[in-house]
Write a protein that holds these residues in place. Structure first.
Motif, PDB file in Angstrom:
ATOM      1  N   THR A 372      37.545  21.620  -3.239  1.00 10.50           N
ATOM      2  CA  THR A 372      37.888  22.726  -4.009  1.00 10.50           C
ATOM      3  C   THR A 372      39.490  22.978  -4.419  1.00 10.50           C
ATOM      4  N   ARG A 406      36.196  28.533 -10.174  1.00  8.18           N
ATOM      5  CA  ARG A 406      35.286  28.399  -9.025  1.00  8.18           C
ATOM      6  C   ARG A 406      34.177  27.793  -9.289  1.00  8.18           C
ATOM      7  N   ASP A 408      31.414  24.810  -7.864  1.00 12.55           N
ATOM      8  CA  ASP A 408      30.477  24.961  -6.799  1.00 12.55           C
ATOM      9  C   ASP A 408      30.979  24.280  -5.415  1.00 12.55           C
ATOM     10  N   GLY A 410      32.992  25.041  -3.300  1.00 12.33           N
ATOM     11  CA  GLY A 410      32.836  25.849  -2.132  1.00 12.33           C
ATOM     12  C   GLY A 410      31.637  26.151  -1.522  1.00 12.33           C
ATOM     13  N   ASP A 411      30.568  26.245  -2.518  1.00 16.95           N
ATOM     14  CA  ASP A 411      29.228  26.398  -2.020  1.00 16.95           C
ATOM     15  C   ASP A 411      28.731  25.292  -1.142  1.00 16.95           C
ATOM     16  N   THR A 475      30.986  36.512  -8.015  1.00 16.06           N
ATOM     17  CA  THR A 475      31.329  35.651  -7.258  1.00 16.06           C
ATOM     18  C   THR A 475      33.103  35.515  -7.246  1.00 16.06           C
ATOM     19  N   GLU A 479      36.426  31.982  -2.129  1.00 12.40           N
ATOM     20  CA  GLU A 479      35.492  31.084  -1.400  1.00 12.40           C
ATOM     21  C   GLU A 479      35.653  31.283   0.113  1.00 12.40           C
ATOM     22  N   THR A 485      28.942  32.889  -1.530  1.00 16.09           N
ATOM     23  CA  THR A 485      28.360  31.447  -1.358  1.00 16.09           C
ATOM     24  C   THR A 485      26.951  31.547  -1.355  1.00 16.09           C
TER      25      THR A 485
END
Ligand code: FES
Ligand code: FES
Lengths: 755, 153
Positions: A372, A406, A408, A410-411, A475, A479, A485
């Motif tokens: 991230t 941002r 993915d 952080g997901d 979103t 994060e 998320t």
């Protein structure tokens, strides 16, 4: 080989090359410290000098930078800034980034603030380190500090043969001294030295093209990516996503993957993933797992219907950013009104690979590895979803597949945390291609309504410009909260969402104008593949596609050269200079629309201009395009960019950053649109979400850097991309006489406009 | 489960794997190599490219059962800091990579291409590289580097 060994051997190898080193710290805190055993490092806190700079016994200097660099050269710029202030060679500097145990939270890579804000803090730290060293040497020698000077780490006394190295003075020890800070973590973190930093006329290292530290490790394949991190006993995880966005798993047939060695299902609320010891087995398990999904619901208007949806939706928030003069009266009295509306689609980060993260949750402690841009905030998010105290979570940033906001990453981290905590084993999650494009948070779609009032002489006497789109940070980009998320939302975590959009930026001084933005509700509140967030230069490309195309349309209506027309409303000298510089460099032929048009058979050519500013950085661009009148294909042969971001720290990296902006911007302008129907996203790979091919790369990107050493740097990571779509679209108009007001400018769309 | 002997960067390596497992996972997971990369698993991006007997091949869609005795060369085996391949040397000179995650596709494809076409035109380079992805948009530097490598011979 475990990661700790890897990290150590890597560091040793890199250090022997004598090059600027980025330490990876994949193995943890201990490996990164060059300080003597026994001494106790003061706690990691912005007021501690030791939180910023360490000097090793060999005289090398380590900087602890609380942002990260994903290959744009921010770390080199930071090293140059500190080298300059400390009077030490840049080749002796290592930059450690994004390790939450070693660096203070400076906000991560965010909003082109790496040099502007991150560098400003480190400049103070560097100046203060030098002052402390000189003061200590002065005390040791019993002389006045004013008599001392520092040259590549060696302190000397004027008119005195004695000398001392900084290494001998403090190498391997801690400063144990304080520096003032502004009590703000994140991008705004500021330090204030007692020392006076140098003035630009004294710079010797700043302003040079010092080489980047990460290139060799990438080219010779020894620098680990987050995808390469392995932890003893690690399982490979894959997430199971529904085909229809609204569906949730109602039944999971675990027997369907029993034939796969070690495969297990993790199913909690609507969170569904699989793990297996071997990566290929995890992929097979994800593929073979039989899931019964809840009946799909139509939740989206479809990509073709999104603009009407935006226009018809209730406005959740409206903000007027400029309201000047009697707008209504001007329009009522206008001799002529020019009106247009522009549309921009959802776009995906579509990073080179889907998000990847490793979480190792053991009891009440966790270590997480993430690609991230904001590792400190991501560690906060991990602590929150794991319900652990923040100090028990160690976040380690490792280069990932590129990210532009941002994405993915952080997901993936949250998924890895949930899987690891549930199973009591370290878990590596790697998103597949369909997740990388289909399920990443998207850049918001928008419509931009513009109208201008002209008087009888063709002067623009009033302007109205209204943007309407999905929130730019529904979103949140940090994060730090699970609600932002997929994992958090699938586990039922909810919370307030941010509602923001934005307006064009530039130095235009319109005498009468109303400029506003509006947002509309998001389409699907929970775990949506069309969540909206920051994608490189959040809302910049779409807003300026509207505003800068419209400036051209009004110039055309007024019969005035588009650069001359813009200059009527700009007085700030630096902005004027940027427009003039770009015109001169590109060989712009002055005159109204049609002046810069050419034709050879089916191919028509044209030049188009656009201009804007971004957080103080000024950018002007001229695009030169060829349009095939038969196929509708647009080829952008040449770009000329004039950029003024104040002091340029490293012109070499600045040029490549601008080039990257141009190519990525061109990709977004010509190709990128997330396809979706009423139930789900249909852009799931590189065929359904094409990006620019090398056969379509420009021939030339000419760059004029307008260096202003006397002005503090204002950031270069994103400014160029915001005006590219408008410059290209204006050039397409110049070439074809047709205005395309919806992005991207695909061959079908251009053909349609020409028909 | 069959056992395969892979020739990777000049070493013989044993891998136990199903015949349909892509070579990429043998290299990354079984052998623990840090390259090539997984980008798409669909032969659409090039991040997983290796040479099989000198031919650029997308390892994400090459089943173990199809590798045979061919020599596998990864980016790490193409050249080293001490003895870089000309394309690697040019990549360093031009500081090409941003994230660099795409790098295997471009360098491995360019290396094989320059062997067959040592003095390419700009159009030939673009044609040879078509289809490879770089999301960071380093294309301008990639083109410069391949031309520089060609000039090095
Ligand atoms: S990962 Fe093999 S081509 Fe993309
Ligand atoms: S450098 Fe990031 S994808 Fe190519």
């Amino acid at each position: 080989m475990n990661t700790q060994d890897f990290s150590l051997s890597r560091r040793t190898l890199l250090q022997t090359t004598g090059a600027l080193v980025i330490a990876f710290n994949a193995g943890g805190v201990g490996t990164a410290l060059a300080q003597a055993a026994g001494a106790v490092k003061p706690p990691l806190h912005p007021t501690e000098m030791d939180s910023w700079i360490a000097i090793a016994p060999d005289g090398s200097v380590t900087i602890f930078f609380g942002k990260i660099d994903g290959g744009q050269g921010t770390d080199v710029a930071i090293a140059q800034i500190v080298a300059e202030e400390m009077d030490i060679s840049v080749s002796r500097i290592n930059v450690i980034m994004g390790d939450t145990a070693l660096t203070c939270n400076q906000g991560g890579a965010s909003g082109s603030t790496g040099v502007a804000q991150g560098g400003a803090a480190l400049r103070q730290a560097g100046a203060e380190a030098r002052r402390m060293l000189v003061e200590r040497a002065a005390i040791a020698w019993g002389v006045a500090p004013e008599r001392l000077s520092v040259n590549d780490g060696v302190i000397t006394i004027a008119g005195d043969p004695r000398s001392m190295t900084c290494a001998a003075l403090i190498g391997g020890k801690y400063f144990n001294d304080k520096i003032a800070w502004n009590n703000q973590y994140g991008n705004a973190l500021g330090l204030t030295a007692k020392a006076k930093p140098k003035t630009p006329d004294q710079y010797r290292v700043v302003g040079t093209s010092a080489p980047r530290a990460d290139v060799r490790g990438k080219v010779f394949a020894y620098r680990p990516y987050v995808t390469d991190i392995k932890v003893e006993g690690m399982l490979h995880g894959r997430m199971i996503r529904p085909e229809n966005a609204s569906s949730v798993p109602v039944a999971v047939d675990e027997a369907s993957i029993r034939h796969i060695p070690g495969a297990q299902v993790v199913h909690k609320n609507d969170f569904l993933g699989v793990v297996a010891p071997k990566e290929w087995d995890a992929i097979r398990a994800a593929r073979d797992l039989k899931v019964t999904w809840s009946a799909p619901v139509d939740v989206f208007p479809g990509d073709a219907g999104i603009y009407d949806h935006l226009r018809a939706s209730t406005v959740t928030k409206r903000q007027v950013t400029t309201d000047k003069g009697a707008v209504e009266a001007a329009f009522a009295g206008a001799a002529r009104i020019v009106e247009a509306e522009y549309e921009w689609p959802y776009q995906s980060h579509a990073s080179m690979a889907g998000g990847c993260a490793i979480a190792d949750v053991r009891g009440d402690r966790a270590t997480v590895w993430t690609g991230t841009q904001k590792p400190h905030y991501a560690a906060e998010g991990a602590a929150a979803i794991l319900k652990l105290p923040l100090e028990n979570v160690h976040g380690i940033w490792v280069q990932g597949p590129g990210s532009y906001g941002r994405n993915d990453a952080g997901d993936a981290l949250m998924d890895a945390c949930v899987l690891s905590q549930t199973l009591g084993r370290p878990v590596r999650v790697q998103y597949m291609r369909h997740e990388g494009t289909g399920w990443d948070p998207k850049g918001p779609p928008s419509v931009h309504k513009a109208r201008a009032a002209l008087d009888a002489a063709g002067n623009m006497i009033a302007l109205e410009f209204t943007s309407r789109g999905m929130s730019r940070n529904d979103t949140d980009t940090n994060e730090s909260e699970p609600k932002d998320t997929l994992a958090g939302q699938l586990l039922g975590m909810t919370g307030e969402r941010l509602v923001n959009f934005g307006s064009p930026e530039g130095a235009y001084e319109f005498p009468v104008a109303r400029i506003a933005w509006e947002t509309v509700p998001t389409l699907l509140a929970k775990a949506s593949p069309l969540r909206t967030t920051h994608l490189r230069d959040p809302i910049g490309p779409q807003v300026h596609f509207g505003s800068e195309s419209f400036m051209d349309e009004v110039a055309e209506a007024a019969g005035v050269d588009p650069i001359e027309f813009r200059l009527k409303f700009i007085t700030r000298p630096r902005d004027v200079a940027a427009l003039k510089a770009v015109a001169e460099k590109a060989g712009w032929k002055p005159g109204p629309a049609g002046t810069r048009r050419g034709r050879r058979g089916d191919i028509v050519t044209g030049q188009g201009v656009a201009y804007a500013s971004r957080g103080g950085t000024i950018v002007a661009m001229i695009a030169e395009v060829e349009v095939n009148m038969r196929t509708g294909q647009v080829y952008a042969r040449k770009f000329t960019v004039a950029q003024d971001c104040g002091l340029v720290i490293n012109p070499g990296t600045m040029r490549t950053v601008i080039e990257g902006n141009v190519v990525q911007g061109l990709s977004r302008t010509l190709h990128e649109e997330v396809k979706f129907d009423r139930r789900g996203v249909k852009s799931v790979d590189w065929l359904t979400y094409p990006i620019l091919d090398i056969t379509e790369a420009p021939e030339t990107v000419d760059i004029v850097l307008l260096d202003h050493p006397e002005i503090p740097p204002t950031g270069a990571g994103e400014a160029t991309i915001r005006i590219l779509a408008a410059a290209v679209s204006n050039a397409v108009f110049e070439a074809t006489g047709k205005r395309i007001r919806r992005g991207p400018l695909t061959p079908e769309r251009v053909r349609g406009a020409l028909a | 489960m069959p056992r395969y002997t892979l020739q990777v960067d000049g070493r013989a390596e044993q891998v136990d794997a199903d015949a349909d497992m892509p070579l990429l996972y043998a290299l990354r997971d079984n052998l623990g190599l840090h390259n090539p990369h997984f980008g798409c698993g669909l032969a659409q991006c090039g991040a997983c490219t290796v040479h099989l007997d000198g031919e650029p091949t997308r390892s994400c869609v090459t089943p173990m059962g199809a590798v045979g005795t061919r020599q596998v060369t990864t980016l790490a085996g193409l050249g080293t800091e001490e003895k870089p391949h000309p394309v690697q040397a040019a990549y360093v000179e031009e500081a090409v990579p941003q994230c660099g995650y795409c790098i295997n596709g471009w360098i491995m494809t360019a290396a094989a291409f320059l062997k067959k076409t040592p003095k390419p035109t700009d159009a030939e380079i673009r044609e040879a590289m078509t289809g490879l992805k770089c999301r960071c948009g380093t294309h301008m530097a990639i083109l410069r580097a391949i031309k520089r490598a060609a000039a090095m011979g």
